[in-house]
Design a protein around this motif. Structure first.
Motif, PDB file in Angstrom:
ATOM      1  N   PRO A 188       0.809  -1.232   0.000  1.00  0.00           N
ATOM      2  CA  PRO A 188       0.000   0.000   0.000  1.00  0.00           C
ATOM      3  C   PRO A 188       0.836   1.272   0.000  1.00  0.00           C
ATOM      4  N   ARG A 189       2.161   1.123  -0.083  1.00  0.00           N
ATOM      5  CA  ARG A 189       3.056   2.279  -0.009  1.00  0.00           C
ATOM      6  C   ARG A 189       3.838   2.472  -1.311  1.00  0.00           C
ATOM      7  N   ARG A 190       3.227   2.099  -2.415  1.00  0.00           N
ATOM      8  CA  ARG A 190       3.869   2.271  -3.709  1.00  0.00           C
ATOM      9  C   ARG A 190       3.522   3.624  -4.301  1.00  0.00           C
ATOM     10  N   LEU A 191       4.521   4.271  -4.874  1.00  0.00           N
ATOM     11  CA  LEU A 191       4.285   5.523  -5.576  1.00  0.00           C
ATOM     12  C   LEU A 191       3.651   5.251  -6.929  1.00  0.00           C
ATOM     13  N   ARG A 192       2.892   6.222  -7.398  1.00  0.00           N
ATOM     14  CA  ARG A 192       2.290   6.139  -8.715  1.00  0.00           C
ATOM     15  C   ARG A 192       3.387   6.153  -9.787  1.00  0.00           C
ATOM     16  N   PRO A 193       3.327   5.296 -10.785  1.00  0.00           N
ATOM     17  CA  PRO A 193       4.359   5.292 -11.844  1.00  0.00           C
ATOM     18  C   PRO A 193       4.487   6.658 -12.507  1.00  0.00           C
ATOM     19  N   GLY A 194       5.744   7.052 -12.739  1.00  0.00           N
ATOM     20  CA  GLY A 194       6.004   8.288 -13.474  1.00  0.00           C
ATOM     21  C   GLY A 194       6.194   9.520 -12.624  1.00  0.00           C
ATOM     22  N   VAL A 195       5.917   9.465 -11.309  1.00  0.00           N
ATOM     23  CA  VAL A 195       6.097  10.650 -10.475  1.00  0.00           C
ATOM     24  C   VAL A 195       7.542  10.734 -10.004  1.00  0.00           C
ATOM     25  N   ASP A 196       7.947  11.919  -9.590  1.00  0.00           N
ATOM     26  CA  ASP A 196       9.282  12.113  -9.050  1.00  0.00           C
ATOM     27  C   ASP A 196       9.403  11.311  -7.752  1.00  0.00           C
ATOM     28  N   PRO A 197      10.357  10.375  -7.656  1.00  0.00           N
ATOM     29  CA  PRO A 197      10.426   9.546  -6.452  1.00  0.00           C
ATOM     30  C   PRO A 197      10.669  10.329  -5.171  1.00  0.00           C
ATOM     31  N   ARG A 198      11.232  11.538  -5.260  1.00  0.00           N
ATOM     32  CA  ARG A 198      11.507  12.318  -4.055  1.00  0.00           C
ATOM     33  C   ARG A 198      10.232  12.691  -3.309  1.00  0.00           C
ATOM     34  N   ILE A 199       9.095  12.639  -4.000  1.00  0.00           N
ATOM     35  CA  ILE A 199       7.818  12.871  -3.318  1.00  0.00           C
ATOM     36  C   ILE A 199       7.673  11.927  -2.132  1.00  0.00           C
TER      37      ILE A 199
ATOM     38  N   LEU B  75      -1.620   5.277   8.109  1.00  0.00           N
ATOM     39  CA  LEU B  75      -1.485   4.984   6.679  1.00  0.00           C
ATOM     40  C   LEU B  75      -2.366   5.908   5.844  1.00  0.00           C
ATOM     41  N   ARG B  76      -3.578   6.199   6.311  1.00  0.00           N
ATOM     42  CA  ARG B  76      -4.433   7.097   5.545  1.00  0.00           C
ATOM     43  C   ARG B  76      -3.848   8.505   5.502  1.00  0.00           C
ATOM     44  N   LEU B  77      -3.278   8.959   6.610  1.00  0.00           N
ATOM     45  CA  LEU B  77      -2.620  10.264   6.613  1.00  0.00           C
ATOM     46  C   LEU B  77      -1.485  10.294   5.589  1.00  0.00           C
ATOM     47  N   ASN B  78      -0.615   9.263   5.632  1.00  0.00           N
ATOM     48  CA  ASN B  78       0.496   9.182   4.692  1.00  0.00           C
ATOM     49  C   ASN B  78       0.009   9.210   3.247  1.00  0.00           C
ATOM     50  N   ARG B  79      -0.930   8.350   2.940  1.00  0.00           N
ATOM     51  CA  ARG B  79      -1.369   8.189   1.551  1.00  0.00           C
ATOM     52  C   ARG B  79      -2.123   9.418   1.058  1.00  0.00           C
ATOM     53  N   THR B  80      -2.837  10.081   1.940  1.00  0.00           N
ATOM     54  CA  THR B  80      -3.561  11.283   1.535  1.00  0.00           C
ATOM     55  C   THR B  80      -2.586  12.379   1.122  1.00  0.00           C
ATOM     56  N   VAL B  81      -1.556  12.586   1.938  1.00  0.00           N
ATOM     57  CA  VAL B  81      -0.565  13.619   1.622  1.00  0.00           C
ATOM     58  C   VAL B  81       0.141  13.304   0.308  1.00  0.00           C
ATOM     59  N   LEU B  82       0.587  12.067   0.148  1.00  0.00           N
ATOM     60  CA  LEU B  82       1.313  11.728  -1.071  1.00  0.00           C
ATOM     61  C   LEU B  82       0.398  11.748  -2.289  1.00  0.00           C
ATOM     62  N   GLY B  83      -0.866  11.411  -2.107  1.00  0.00           N
ATOM     63  CA  GLY B  83      -1.811  11.518  -3.220  1.00  0.00           C
ATOM     64  C   GLY B  83      -1.979  12.951  -3.677  1.00  0.00           C
ATOM     65  N   LEU B  84      -2.050  13.873  -2.719  1.00  0.00           N
ATOM     66  CA  LEU B  84      -2.141  15.298  -3.076  1.00  0.00           C
ATOM     67  C   LEU B  84      -0.888  15.758  -3.807  1.00  0.00           C
ATOM     68  N   ALA B  85       0.281  15.257  -3.356  1.00  0.00           N
ATOM     69  CA  ALA B  85       1.535  15.621  -4.019  1.00  0.00           C
ATOM     70  C   ALA B  85       1.600  15.017  -5.423  1.00  0.00           C
ATOM     71  N   GLU B  86       1.187  13.774  -5.569  1.00  0.00           N
ATOM     72  CA  GLU B  86       1.201  13.127  -6.882  1.00  0.00           C
ATOM     73  C   GLU B  86       0.269  13.843  -7.857  1.00  0.00           C
ATOM     74  N   ASP B  87      -0.843  14.371  -7.339  1.00  0.00           N
ATOM     75  CA  ASP B  87      -1.803  15.100  -8.173  1.00  0.00           C
ATOM     76  C   ASP B  87      -1.375  16.528  -8.475  1.00  0.00           C
TER      77      ASP B  87
END
Length: 343
Positions: free
Chosen positions: A116-127, A287-299
């Motif tokens: 559940p902690r995988r980054l979306r393909p194509g985003v900058d990994p530093r996110i 986990l929801r806090l983590n994923r929410t923040v990174l989802g906003l960054a990925e978007d």
């Protein structure tokens, strides 16, 4: 990497562990240095170093349970690439995974943790290095209970404060940011804050001028400075809330609770990443806090990459910790580049 003694950094060689079933090996790409929590360990000032924490009673006791140094566990902002998998696994070689495994070149983690902690393909990994500190910031904003159209005063514009300011704005708040470093105030303005104030300039009075005499609807103190917490108390409206999210060290010199706190019925709420507030804890886990923040960054709705001020190879970390200790205002997010060939 360890701290064998206060203000000393040492790199340590370790053999790579074998994989058990259902585990994956992650080769670290980037690791973020926390200029707050990690510096308290580096300096030897953290209560987890100077006292003993009893997890059952949830109390600190005087006296350390063990010698303060060496500090062996460092780093909680990592992102890496899966390079080896032991079946069964839903994670594949090449997946980018974020999490906490410390300032190390590789780690073995469970595939169930990684999936559940995988980054979306194509985003900058530093996110990925912003998963933890972003969760700290989001938790503070949730604890602040910001409503659309309200004024949010954010005290402290380091990495967590910059994230708080952006998240409060996304939540419908009008942000007034406060910090003593001009470059940080300028960055906050560029990222959407409406006003940025120098703490030397009568902040509580200025905030009242900007809110028709009322004061901020809520303030979030995330610098870990007791005087900033006191000014946050002074800055909010009658019967309002201050979220104390900064990691204050030692005695809270400068926080005077017999003044505005007492006379204006101000509520001070502790916000800390070990859990969410009681009204939302059944819905908001870590986990929801983590994923929410990174989802906003990925978007692209949350700008985390603008907060990176320094990127250094592992061999230069001792100099970086010294710089953060002695000249903290010169940096925001420092990133250790652990990729092969990084110089």
């Amino acid at each position: 990497m360890t701290f064998p003694e206060a203000r000393v950094v040492e790199l340590v060689e370790e053999a790579e562990a074998p994989l058990d079933a259902g585990q994956v090996r992650v080769r670290t790409l980037f690791s973020g240095i926390s200029a707050g929590t990690e510096l308290t360990a580096y300096r030897g000032t953290s209560p987890h170093v100077t006292k003993t924490w009893d997890a059952e009673s949830r109390l600190f006791a005087d006296g350390a349970a063990a010698p303060a140094f060496p500090v062996m566990v460092l780093g909680y902002e990592e992102v890496g690439e899966v390079v080896e998998v032991a079946q069964p696994s839903t994670v594949a070689v090449g997946d980018l995974v974020w999490g906490t495994w410390g300032h190390r070149t590789s780690a073995v983690i469970d595939a169930a943790f990684a999936a559940p902690r995988r980054l979306r393909p194509g985003v900058d990994p530093r996110i990925g290095i912003f998963s933890h500190i972003g969760a700290v910031a989001l938790n503070a904003v949730i604890d602040a209970d910001v409503h659309v159209g309200e004024t949010v005063a954010v005290f402290g514009l380091g990495v967590p404060g910059q994230l708080v300011a952006q998240l409060a704005r996304l939540n419908g708040g009008r942000v007034i940011a406060v910090d003593g470093i001009a470059a940080r105030r300028d960055l906050a303005l560029s990222l959407g804050a409406e006003h940025a104030l120098d703490p030397a300039d009568a902040v509580a009075e200025r905030i009242r001028e900007l809110t028709d005499g009322r004061g901020a609807d809520v303030a979030i103190e995330i610098s870990g400075n007791a005087r900033a917490l006191h000014e946050a108390v002074r800055s909010v409206a009658y019967n309002s809330r201050v979220v104390a999210s900064g990691f204050l060290q030692g005695d809270a010199v400068g926080l005077r609770l017999g003044e505005e706190f007492h006379h204006n019925r101000v509520q001070i709420v502790s916000s800390q990443i070990s859990g969410s507030g009681p009204s939302v804890a059944h819905r908001w886990d870590r986990l929801r806090l983590n994923r929410t923040v990174l989802g906003l960054a990925e978007d692209g709705r949350l700008d985390v990459l603008a907060l990176i001020s320094h990127t250094v190879p592992l061999g230069e970390v001792a100099d970086v910790y010294r710089m953060l200790d002695e000249h903290a205002g010169q940096a925001l997010q420092v990133v250790i580049d652990l990729r092969e060939g990084a110089r």
